[in-house]
Design a protein around this motif. Structure first.
Motif, mmCIF file in Angstrom:
data_model
loop_
_atom_site.group_PDB
_atom_site.id
_atom_site.type_symbol
_atom_site.label_atom_id
_atom_site.label_comp_id
_atom_site.label_asym_id
_atom_site.label_seq_id
_atom_site.Cartn_x
_atom_site.Cartn_y
_atom_site.Cartn_z
ATOM 1 N N PHE A 1 0.859 -1.185 0.000
ATOM 2 C CA PHE A 1 0.000 0.000 0.000
ATOM 3 C C PHE A 1 0.889 1.226 0.000
ATOM 4 O O PHE A 1 2.105 1.126 0.229
ATOM 5 N N SER A 2 0.308 2.366 -0.268
ATOM 6 C CA SER A 2 1.041 3.626 -0.279
ATOM 7 C C SER A 2 0.293 4.666 0.526
ATOM 8 O O SER A 2 -0.936 4.612 0.627
ATOM 9 N N ASP A 3 1.037 5.621 1.070
ATOM 10 C CA ASP A 3 0.389 6.747 1.738
ATOM 11 C C ASP A 3 -0.087 7.728 0.666
ATOM 12 O O ASP A 3 0.152 7.511 -0.534
ATOM 13 N N PRO A 4 -0.779 8.799 1.024
ATOM 14 C CA PRO A 4 -1.330 9.707 0.017
ATOM 15 C C PRO A 4 -0.298 10.336 -0.920
ATOM 16 O O PRO A 4 -0.629 10.735 -2.036
ATOM 17 N N ASP A 5 0.964 10.422 -0.493
ATOM 18 C CA ASP A 5 2.008 10.976 -1.356
ATOM 19 C C ASP A 5 2.677 9.927 -2.227
ATOM 20 O O ASP A 5 3.456 10.257 -3.115
ATOM 21 N N GLY A 6 2.420 8.648 -1.951
ATOM 22 C CA GLY A 6 3.035 7.580 -2.725
ATOM 23 C C GLY A 6 4.213 6.906 -2.047
ATOM 24 O O GLY A 6 4.883 6.071 -2.651
ATOM 25 N N ASN A 7 4.503 7.257 -0.788
ATOM 26 C CA ASN A 7 5.527 6.511 -0.048
ATOM 27 C C ASN A 7 5.046 5.069 0.051
ATOM 28 O O ASN A 7 3.923 4.814 0.471
ATOM 29 N N GLY A 8 5.884 4.120 -0.367
ATOM 30 C CA GLY A 8 5.458 2.740 -0.545
ATOM 31 C C GLY A 8 5.779 1.825 0.623
ATOM 32 O O GLY A 8 6.918 1.741 1.069
ATOM 33 N N TRP A 9 4.743 1.132 1.096
ATOM 34 C CA TRP A 9 4.838 0.195 2.219
ATOM 35 C C TRP A 9 4.631 -1.229 1.738
ATOM 36 O O TRP A 9 3.841 -1.476 0.822
ATOM 37 N N VAL A 10 5.318 -2.175 2.375
ATOM 38 C CA VAL A 10 5.190 -3.600 2.085
ATOM 39 C C VAL A 10 4.862 -4.322 3.392
ATOM 40 O O VAL A 10 5.584 -4.181 4.376
ATOM 41 N N LEU A 11 3.767 -5.056 3.405
ATOM 42 C CA LEU A 11 3.501 -5.976 4.507
ATOM 43 C C LEU A 11 4.211 -7.279 4.157
ATOM 44 O O LEU A 11 4.104 -7.756 3.019
ATOM 45 N N GLN A 12 4.921 -7.860 5.098
ATOM 46 C CA GLN A 12 5.590 -9.131 4.874
ATOM 47 C C GLN A 12 5.267 -10.067 6.029
ATOM 48 O O GLN A 12 5.432 -9.702 7.190
ATOM 49 N N GLU A 13 4.792 -11.255 5.684
ATOM 50 C CA GLU A 13 4.465 -12.239 6.708
ATOM 51 C C GLU A 13 5.740 -12.934 7.193
ATOM 52 O O GLU A 13 6.483 -13.502 6.398
ATOM 53 N N VAL A 14 5.974 -12.861 8.497
ATOM 54 C CA VAL A 14 7.106 -13.552 9.122
ATOM 55 C C VAL A 14 6.544 -14.326 10.305
ATOM 56 O O VAL A 14 6.076 -13.742 11.282
ATOM 57 N N THR A 15 6.589 -15.654 10.187
ATOM 58 C CA THR A 15 6.086 -16.500 11.261
ATOM 59 C C THR A 15 7.216 -17.121 12.067
ATOM 60 O O THR A 15 7.022 -17.518 13.201
ATOM 61 N N GLN A 16 8.377 -17.214 11.457
ATOM 62 C CA GLN A 16 9.556 -17.731 12.147
ATOM 63 C C GLN A 16 10.761 -16.946 11.660
ATOM 64 O O GLN A 16 11.046 -16.910 10.472
ATOM 65 N N ARG A 17 11.429 -16.279 12.595
ATOM 66 C CA ARG A 17 12.570 -15.449 12.269
ATOM 67 C C ARG A 17 13.767 -16.280 11.801
ATOM 68 O O ARG A 17 13.985 -17.393 12.276
ATOM 69 N N ALA A 18 14.545 -15.683 10.897
ATOM 70 C CA ALA A 18 15.798 -16.294 10.470
ATOM 71 C C ALA A 18 16.763 -16.323 11.653
ATOM 72 O O ALA A 18 16.675 -15.470 12.544
ATOM 73 N N PRO A 19 17.678 -17.276 11.687
ATOM 74 C CA PRO A 19 18.635 -17.347 12.787
ATOM 75 C C PRO A 19 19.383 -16.019 12.956
ATOM 76 O O PRO A 19 19.733 -15.371 11.993
ATOM 77 N N GLY A 20 19.583 -15.635 14.199
ATOM 78 C CA GLY A 20 20.291 -14.397 14.495
ATOM 79 C C GLY A 20 19.414 -13.178 14.569
ATOM 80 O O GLY A 20 19.861 -12.082 14.866
ATOM 81 N N ARG A 21 18.128 -13.335 14.282
ATOM 82 C CA ARG A 21 17.209 -12.189 14.314
ATOM 83 C C ARG A 21 16.540 -12.169 15.638
ATOM 84 O O ARG A 21 15.639 -12.331 16.078
#
Length: 158
Positions: A138-158
């Motif tokens: 999605f984007s805000d009214p000016d077009g700054n772009g957002w990404v939702l990302q599904e993370v159910t299990q973090r990568a090692p070290g996170r």
């Protein structure tokens, strides 16, 4: 050394319009400080996030809408997308990349080459619901772009 990203400055053209958008998004308003006609800072924090966003007047010379690839990590992509849509946010359908786990900013049906590997945006969540593999944008009214990302299990070290 202990380094933490705390604030990302977003370039916007209309501070009040951006403020209304981020309030509707469900971000917490932490600060709205107008100092003069030439300087105002508005600070929001996404729910349960340690990093915030700030925008206003006189904060950045960047072009409004030029911030792209701002990731919001969520435990359930479909639930998060439905929540945003219910708040009136124009959010894409859930999708995944056929050849990898990272969203490359392309549109449905586009095939891009990343280091010799083809990436194609496909409808729906990752077929195995692989962590880091499902997205919505999605984007805000000016077009700054957002990404939702599904993370159910973090990568090692996170």
């Amino acid at each position: 050394m202990d380094l933490k990203l705390e604030v990302v400055v977003l370039p916007v053209s209309d501070v009040d319009r951006a403020k209304a958008f981020y309030e509707a998004l469900g971000f917490r308003l932490d600060l709205d400080r107008p100092v003069s006609e030439k300087w105002r800072a508005v600070h929001f924090t996404p729910p349960r996030s340690e990093c915030s966003v700030m925008f206003g007047t006189g904060l950045t010379a960047a072009e409004p809408g030029s911030a792209q690839g701002l990731y919001l990590v969520v435990p359930d992509i479909e639930e998060a997308r439905a929540d945003l849509a219910g708040r009136g946010i124009d959010v894409s359908e859930v999708f995944h990349d056929a050849g990898g786990l990272l969203y490359h900013g392309h549109e449905a049906g586009d095939i891009v080459h990343d280091g010799g590997q083809e990436q194609e945006r496909l409808a729906g969540p990752h077929p195995e619901r692989a962590s880091y593999g499902s997205f919505a944008t999605f984007s805000d009214p000016d077009g700054n772009g957002w990404v939702l990302q599904e993370v159910t299990q973090r990568a090692p070290g996170r």
